[in-house]
Design a protein around this motif. Structure first.
Motif, mmCIF file in Angstrom:
data_model
loop_
_atom_site.group_PDB
_atom_site.id
_atom_site.type_symbol
_atom_site.label_atom_id
_atom_site.label_comp_id
_atom_site.label_asym_id
_atom_site.label_seq_id
_atom_site.Cartn_x
_atom_site.Cartn_y
_atom_site.Cartn_z
ATOM 1 N N ASN A 704 0.818 -1.214 0.000
ATOM 2 C CA ASN A 704 0.000 0.000 0.000
ATOM 3 C C ASN A 704 0.845 1.255 0.000
ATOM 4 O OD1 ASN A 704 -2.559 1.326 0.130
ATOM 5 N ND2 ASN A 704 -2.164 1.789 2.285
ATOM 6 N N ASP A 705 2.103 1.106 0.417
ATOM 7 C CA ASP A 705 3.005 2.251 0.502
ATOM 8 C C ASP A 705 4.428 1.757 0.241
ATOM 9 O OD1 ASP A 705 4.301 4.608 1.004
ATOM 10 O OD2 ASP A 705 3.321 4.986 2.942
ATOM 11 N N ILE A 706 5.156 2.537 -0.647
ATOM 12 C CA ILE A 706 6.527 2.122 -0.967
ATOM 13 C C ILE A 706 7.444 2.273 0.237
ATOM 14 C CG2 ILE A 706 6.227 2.685 -3.404
ATOM 15 C CD1 ILE A 706 7.845 5.228 -2.905
ATOM 16 N N PHE A 707 6.980 2.971 1.241
ATOM 17 C CA PHE A 707 7.800 3.116 2.444
ATOM 18 C C PHE A 707 7.546 1.985 3.431
ATOM 19 C CE2 PHE A 707 7.706 7.378 0.692
ATOM 20 C CZ PHE A 707 9.015 7.786 0.820
ATOM 21 N N ASP A 708 6.946 0.940 2.923
ATOM 22 C CA ASP A 708 6.756 -0.247 3.758
ATOM 23 C C ASP A 708 8.124 -0.778 4.179
ATOM 24 O OD1 ASP A 708 6.373 -3.168 4.381
ATOM 25 O OD2 ASP A 708 4.292 -2.543 4.079
ATOM 26 N N LEU A 709 8.266 -1.202 5.411
ATOM 27 C CA LEU A 709 9.559 -1.637 5.935
ATOM 28 C C LEU A 709 10.099 -2.874 5.232
ATOM 29 C CD1 LEU A 709 8.930 -1.118 9.771
ATOM 30 C CD2 LEU A 709 10.147 0.367 8.176
ATOM 31 N N SER A 710 9.210 -3.648 4.587
ATOM 32 C CA SER A 710 9.689 -4.855 3.895
ATOM 33 C C SER A 710 10.369 -4.540 2.557
ATOM 34 C CB SER A 710 8.507 -5.811 3.665
ATOM 35 O OG SER A 710 7.524 -5.197 2.860
ATOM 36 N N GLN A 712 13.274 -2.844 0.468
ATOM 37 C CA GLN A 712 14.648 -2.400 0.737
ATOM 38 C C GLN A 712 14.856 -0.979 0.215
ATOM 39 O OE1 GLN A 712 17.346 -5.293 -0.909
ATOM 40 N NE2 GLN A 712 16.625 -6.949 0.472
ATOM 41 N N PRO A 713 15.803 -0.254 0.786
ATOM 42 C CA PRO A 713 16.035 1.136 0.374
ATOM 43 C C PRO A 713 16.392 1.270 -1.101
ATOM 44 C CG PRO A 713 17.057 0.704 2.475
ATOM 45 C CD PRO A 713 16.585 -0.616 1.980
ATOM 46 N N ALA A 714 17.147 0.354 -1.644
ATOM 47 C CA ALA A 714 17.530 0.470 -3.058
ATOM 48 C C ALA A 714 16.314 0.354 -3.948
ATOM 49 C CB ALA A 714 18.549 -0.601 -3.407
ATOM 50 N N ALA A 715 15.445 -0.585 -3.619
ATOM 51 C CA ALA A 715 14.229 -0.749 -4.404
ATOM 52 C C ALA A 715 13.319 0.456 -4.239
ATOM 53 C CB ALA A 715 13.522 -2.026 -3.976
ATOM 54 N N ARG A 716 13.250 0.985 -3.005
ATOM 55 C CA ARG A 716 12.407 2.155 -2.773
ATOM 56 C C ARG A 716 12.896 3.329 -3.617
ATOM 57 N NH1 ARG A 716 13.238 2.624 2.272
ATOM 58 N NH2 ARG A 716 11.565 1.191 2.891
ATOM 59 N N SER A 717 14.251 3.514 -3.688
ATOM 60 C CA SER A 717 14.809 4.625 -4.466
ATOM 61 C C SER A 717 14.517 4.455 -5.947
ATOM 62 C CB SER A 717 16.324 4.726 -4.224
ATOM 63 O OG SER A 717 16.583 4.961 -2.860
ATOM 64 N N SER A 718 14.604 3.249 -6.447
ATOM 65 C CA SER A 718 14.335 3.003 -7.867
ATOM 66 C C SER A 718 12.862 3.257 -8.185
ATOM 67 C CB SER A 718 14.717 1.580 -8.244
ATOM 68 O OG SER A 718 16.107 1.372 -8.053
ATOM 69 N N LEU A 719 11.996 2.844 -7.247
ATOM 70 C CA LEU A 719 10.559 3.075 -7.468
ATOM 71 C C LEU A 719 10.239 4.559 -7.453
ATOM 72 C CD1 LEU A 719 9.032 0.194 -5.263
ATOM 73 C CD2 LEU A 719 9.084 0.317 -7.762
ATOM 74 N N GLU A 720 10.868 5.285 -6.570
ATOM 75 C CA GLU A 720 10.639 6.725 -6.549
ATOM 76 C C GLU A 720 11.117 7.358 -7.848
ATOM 77 O OE1 GLU A 720 10.852 7.857 -1.795
ATOM 78 O OE2 GLU A 720 12.652 7.990 -3.024
ATOM 79 N N ALA A 721 12.227 6.852 -8.375
ATOM 80 C CA ALA A 721 12.740 7.397 -9.629
ATOM 81 C C ALA A 721 11.777 7.128 -10.778
ATOM 82 C CB ALA A 721 14.107 6.811 -9.936
ATOM 83 N N MET A 722 11.014 6.043 -10.677
ATOM 84 C CA MET A 722 10.047 5.697 -11.714
ATOM 85 C C MET A 722 8.662 6.320 -11.409
ATOM 86 S SD MET A 722 11.102 1.681 -12.014
ATOM 87 C CE MET A 722 9.772 1.304 -13.120
ATOM 88 N N ASN A 723 8.592 7.239 -10.425
ATOM 89 C CA ASN A 723 7.336 7.923 -10.050
ATOM 90 C C ASN A 723 6.245 6.950 -9.577
ATOM 91 O OD1 ASN A 723 8.244 10.598 -10.703
ATOM 92 N ND2 ASN A 723 7.941 10.098 -12.867
#
Length: 724
Positions: A704-710, A712-723
């Motif tokens: 439900n949220d990319i900031f879910d603790l499960s 990883q930070p690298a994946a979260r950063s890539s997802l943010e880059a892809m909007n």
């Protein structure tokens, strides 16, 4: 002297006598004046206890001088006293005899004495009551004066007592002088003539004529003259008695007619009062009519009407007047007063003298001020005592008669029946109103439940209208429980206003109601399921909320849901009202029906959502089966998505040349809704080390949220880059 001369003298002698006594005037069409009678009462010893002051005008005695004197001796002639005593010993009542009273100056007064035994008396010692009717006195009988007789002659009339009654019936006519048998004269001695006086062939006295000269010799003509004088004198006495009897009968007839007219008037008024009271069904109207009737019939200035409350222990006083002025009297419990005594004994109490002594003798505590006479009559039905009518008099000499007691007893009986009928009518009316009210509630609540069953939550406005018709209150609204970042609160979603309330009224609730500001409501609804009260029962915001809107009473009905505090239906009234348990019970049926409607609505929504999802999956599966390439497959998936927030679909495939090489994540196909950022380019590669933890899973995962603790930070950063 010749017989012709004697006859002429005789005619001249009785000329005036016949005019005065013998010749009776014809009875006039108008009745003669009636002498006013006076009423009296005696005690058990036959001594006067009560007498009207009318006696003073006839005998000169005041009522105070008469009190304590004997009925059979005081103020009566000796003959009348003997006759009265003998008549009383016969013990035949009512007694009506003619007696002669002697005034204070010694003047005789013929009168008719009527005697009754007192109520409840069976022996002589019970006392008597009655009245005295003075009779019109006849003209005094004057002795005839013979002008031509010698001056030395003297005429004396000695009347002997007769055992015959003093008055005779007017139907008997005197014998004609021409046919009367002449009695012979008696010459006792020289100079004296004695002639008997006769009335209807009975001797009533003698006529004695004495000459100054004892040697006087009476001639035959003189003897005849004296004999004729005696005959005419007897006729004159008889005619005088007949005239007195006629006058007495006329007086009695007039008095009887007046008494009959008065009684008829009272009976007519009593009948009219009974008809008026029998038509009334309201206690206040019955008491008002009773007070008016008593003032009209008895002219009572000191009147108290006491009613016994339903608890049979408390007296209320709707009417209490002193000297015709109303004075309030507070309710009190039964005690030892005269009214309480009447309630317990249910007997008529009439006291005309020695009130304090009479009350104390019955164990009653006298009240102040002490009346000189009182009359108390109970209002009693077959089952119980309804109250008391209590009359008092404070003037000296005032008294209440038996006729007044009988009249008041009749009125009291009619009023008691009317009050009992009024109570019965009120009970029947209350029962009918309760049945009508119950039917109104049941019919409208049934309509409300049927509406909810048929229309669901869309029928809430109609349901509130039915509840308004059932409860007949001013304002009803439904407050739905909600929860957001501001906490738990109620929001009014639907309401109903009574037709008589003007549009735009302040009754309408427009702002949300925070549960934190209404703790009493929230607690009562959660624990009890309903709550009723008035503004003074609350504090703080709860009281202010009701007072600002002019609400005097309210009823809250809980509508349970899936939150900690229930929703509720509020019924409000701008006037004080006590909500009954049967009303609350019926209205709770509607509240439970609404709660069930929400449950059914949630189930229906879940079922509808499940059916929609099933239909979408079937449609996607079908389209996927028909897809010829990856792009058609992605479009098939996009065709089944109804959430407008999803604007991109990316199909990523694993590409690995051999088992030892690192797999590649290559974008095989994409879909874009036309809004937001574009998806990655087709045939572009995603970093395996970054995205592999997200997609290398056995079961689908929704984040439900990319900031879910499960993540990883690298994946979260890539997802943010892809909007994302």
């Amino acid at each position: 002297m010749s017989k012709k001369q004697l006859r002429n003298r005789l005619e001249n002698l009785f000329a005036n006598l016949v005019d005065n006594t013998v010749e009776q005037p014809p009875v006039q069409t108008s009745l003669p004046p009636v002498l006013k009678p006076w009423n009296w009462e005696t005690d058990e010893n036959g001594c006067y206890t009560v007498c009207e002051d009318t006696i003073t005008a006839y005998l000169g005695y005041s009522p105070a001088e008469l009190i304590g004197q004997s009925l059979v001796s005081f103020g009566l002639s000796d003959d009348s006293a003997s006759v009265l005593q003998n008549a009383l010993q016969q013990n035949h009542f009512p007694l009506d005899i003619t007696v002669v009273f002697l005034s204070k100056k010694g003047n005789p007064l013929p009168a008719r004495l009527t005697i009754f035994k007192k109520l409840g008396s069976t022996q002589l010692n019970g006392g008597f009551r009655g009245f005295v009717q003075p009779l019109v006195e006849s003209e005094p009988i004057k002795p005839p004066i013979v002008k031509d007789l010698p001056s030395e002659k003297k005429i004396t009339n000695e009347i002997k007592p007769s055992s015959e009654s003093q008055f005779q019936s007017k139907t008997k006519k005197p014998a004609s002088p021409t046919t009367k048998t002449r009695q012979k004269s008696v010459l006792e001695r020289a100079g004296i003539i004695t002639v008997p006086l006769r009335k209807r062939q009975q001797e009533i006295g003698i006529l004695k004529i004495m000459a100054d000269d004892e040697q006087r010799r009476w001639s035959e003509e003189e003897l005849l003259l004296v004999q004729e004088v005696a005959n005419q004198l007897g006729l004159a006495i008889e005619n005088a008695e007949l005239y007195a009897a006629v006058q007495q009968e006329l007086n009695e007839r007039v008095r009887a007619e007046q008494e009959i007219l008065r009684r008829n008037k009272d009976l007519a008024a009593l009948n009219e009062i009974g008809q008026q009271i029998s038509r009334l069904t309201n206690r206040d109207q019955i008491i008002a009519t009773l007070q008016q009737a008593l003032v009209q019939l008895l002219n009572c200035r000191n009147l108290t009407i006491a009613l016994l409350a339903s608890d049979q222990q408390t007296l209320t006083f709707p009417v209490h007047t002193v000297e015709s002025k109303p004075q309030p009297l507070q309710p009190r419990t039964l005690g030892n007063d005269p009214i309480s005594y009447i309630i317990r004994s249910r007997e008529v109490l009439r006291i005309n003298q020695d009130v304090e002594k009479a009350l104390s003798g019955r164990g009653i505590t006298p009240e102040n001020p002490l009346p000189t006479a009182l009359l108390a009559v109970p209002m009693v039905t077959a089952e119980r005592a309804m109250g008391v009518i209590y009359l008092q008099e404070f003037e000296q000499g005032a008294f209440f008669s038996d006729i007044q007691a009988d009249l008041l007893s009749t009125i009291a009986s009619q009023v008691a029946i009317a009050l009992a009928n009024a109570d019965l009518f009120q009970e029947v009316t209350s029962a009918l109103q309760a049945i009508e009210k119950r039917e109104r509630y049941q019919a409208n609540v049934a309509q409300a439940v049927a509406t909810l069953t048929e229309s669901g939550v869309r029928g809430i406005p109609a349901m509130l209208g039915f509840l308004g018709e059932a409860a007949q209150c001013d304002y009803i609204y439904f407050a739905s429980a909600r929860e957001d970042e501001q906490g738990l609160h109620w929001i009014v979603t639907d309401h109903w206003i009574a037709p008589q309330i003007r549009p735009g009224s302040d009754l309408v609730v427009r702002q949300p109601l925070s549960a934190a500001l209404f703790p009493t409501w929230a607690s009562a609804l959660k624990e009890k399921g309903w709550f009723s009260g008035k503004p003074d029962d609350f504090e703080g915001r709860e009281r202010e909320f009701l007072r600002q809107r002019g609400i005097q009473s309210m009823l809250l009905l809980a509508v349970p849901g899936n939150r900690d505090i229930p929703s509720f239906i509020a019924l409000e009234e701008r006037s004080p009202r006590l909500w009954q348990n049967d009303e609350i019970g019926v209205l709770q049926v509607a509240a439970d029906a609404l709660s069930n409607t929400f449950v059914r609505q949630d189930l229906l929504e879940q079922l509808r959502s499940s059916l929609d999802e099933t239909e979408t999956l079937y449609k996607i599966s079908h389209n996927l089966a028909l897809a010829g390439d990856y792009h058609e497959m992605v479009r098939a998936i996009a065709g089944g998505i109804t959430d407008e927030k999803i604007n991109r679909i990316v199909l990523v495939l694993f590409d690995q040349s051999d088992q030892l090489s690192t797999p590649l994540l290559r974008v095989a196909a994409t879909w874009h809704s036309g809004r937001g950022a574009l998806p990655p380019q087709i045939n572009s590669d995603l970093d395996y080390d970054t995205f592999n933890p997200l997609i290398s899973i056995e079961t689908p995962v929704f984040y439900n949220d990319i900031f879910d603790l499960s993540i990883q930070p690298a994946a979260r950063s890539s997802l943010e880059a892809m909007n994302v």
